[in-house]
Design an enzyme around this catalytic site. Structure first.
Site, PDB file in Angstrom:
ATOM      1  N   GLU A 126      -0.986  -8.794   4.969  1.00  0.00           N
ATOM      2  CA  GLU A 126      -0.903  -8.985   6.436  1.00  0.00           C
ATOM      3  C   GLU A 126      -2.281  -8.954   7.088  1.00  0.00           C
ATOM      4  OE1 GLU A 126      -0.423  -6.218   4.946  1.00  0.00           O
ATOM      5  OE2 GLU A 126      -1.063  -4.523   6.188  1.00  0.00           O
ATOM      6  N   CYS A 176       0.832  -1.211   0.000  1.00  0.00           N
ATOM      7  CA  CYS A 176       0.000   0.000   0.000  1.00  0.00           C
ATOM      8  C   CYS A 176       0.866   1.260   0.000  1.00  0.00           C
ATOM      9  CB  CYS A 176      -0.971  -0.050   1.185  1.00  0.00           C
ATOM     10  SG  CYS A 176      -2.303   1.147   1.054  1.00  0.00           S
ATOM     11  N   HIS A 230      -3.453  -5.592   1.111  1.00  0.00           N
ATOM     12  CA  HIS A 230      -2.743  -5.858   2.373  1.00  0.00           C
ATOM     13  C   HIS A 230      -2.713  -7.357   2.691  1.00  0.00           C
ATOM     14  CE1 HIS A 230      -2.386  -1.710   3.971  1.00  0.00           C
ATOM     15  NE2 HIS A 230      -3.417  -1.489   3.181  1.00  0.00           N
TER      16      HIS A 230
END
Lengths: 229, 82
Positions: free
Chosen positions: A205, A86, A203
């Site tokens: 994660e 990002c 994302h």
């Protein structure tokens, strides 16, 4: 093997990324402070999501000039693995480690939602555990994710198979609706020519545990871990 | 010395914010507005350097920091002599 997660003023996915690496994937992980010049001998640098320097000037532009990023640039040019997520992707573009630039999302809206991406190139250190064409359900949260590059650069990127992920629908079809931010070539993830620096808007994660709504982001970290092991 | 630098999108880059402003102007009845391009203005105050030196520095910092040459172009002018 050790991971380093960079913290800039305004990073807000630094702890999420640290948590995923340390607690979910059980990897040695350390934070790296933007003002330092020390990469602490890490094997992979991760530039986390967030709004470094409040997105002043252009998203990622001020962070790209920080002391640590000059070390990250050297590290990348020596072949070290760098993943920008990002805002991290935006920083890599501003730093010139990846070609192109980000524009405001086509429909001028901040987008915070789960989307689908299709694996276009699974011959990279970040995607080799995935199958080509595999669909991943991952979240995005950004205002400036509308990838742009000149027609010559786009040709070059395609010729070198640098597009790693494209926005698609759940079935893997590319269309205008699935390309939520209006990116050129539906680009969601782009790797450098040398194949060691990846930038991606989604994302992974935030998609590393069932509790978070998807585990599909795991494959990116698992690929890096397998590559470095 | 004061310098004003104007940064705007290259003609080849779509400017959705400019488009949104244009549409609003049309809604308000200003139908003669053919196009709107949005940009940024920087005003820099310089001291201790000559005009000649400023002419060297300004394009450099504009290209390196103030504008992203992939998507933006810049122009500048001295607005206050020093």
């Amino acid at each position: 093997m050790k991971f380093g997660v960079v913290i800039f003023p305004g990073s807000n996915c630094d702890y999420d990324t640290y948590y995923a690496l340390k607690n979910v994937f059980k990897q040695k992980t350390t934070f790296l402070w933007h003002k330092e010049h020390d990469l602490k001998n890490v094997d992979c640098v991760i530039l986390p999501g967030g709004f470094s320097y409040g997105d002043y000037l252009r998203s990622g532009s001020i962070a790209a000039f920080s002391p640590l990023m000059q070390e990250v640039k050297e590290f990348a040019l020596r072949g070290g693995l760098v993943l920008g997520i990002c805002n991290g992707f935006q920083i890599l573009l501003e730093l010139g480690l990846l070609p192109g630039a980000m524009l405001r999302n086509e429909k001028l809206k901040f987008l915070c939602q789960f989307i689908h991406i299709r694996v276009e190139n699974n011959k990279t250190p970040f995607s080799h555990q995935a199958k080509k064409g595999q669909i991943l359900k991952v979240p995005i949260a950004h205002f400036d994710g509308n990838y742009f590059a000149s027609p010559e650069t786009i040709l070059e990127i395609k010729k070198n198979s640098q597009i790693v992920f494209r926005y698609s629908d759940a079935k893997g079809q590319l269309n205008e609706e699935a390309n939520v931010n209006g990116s050129a070539e539906s680009i969601a993830g782009l790797i450098n020519k040398a194949g060691n620096v990846l930038g991606m808007m989604p994302h992974p994660e935030r998609a590393s545990e069932v509790l978070l709504g998807s585990e599909d982001g795991r494959i990116i970290f698992e690929s890096i871990i397998a590559k470095l092991s | 010395m004061k310098v004003r630098i104007l940064v705007s999108f290259k003609d080849s880059v779509l400017d959705p914010q400019g488009q949104a402003v244009k549409n609003t102007l049309h809604t308000l009845g200003y139908s003669s507005i053919k196009d709107v391009r949005q940009g940024k203005v920087f005003e820099l105050e310089l001291e201790g350097i000559s005009k000649k030196e400023a002419e060297k520095i300004i394009p450099k910092i504009s290209d390196k920091v103030l504008a992203n040459p992939v998507i933006e172009k810049f122009s500048w002018q001295i607005i206050e002599k020093g």
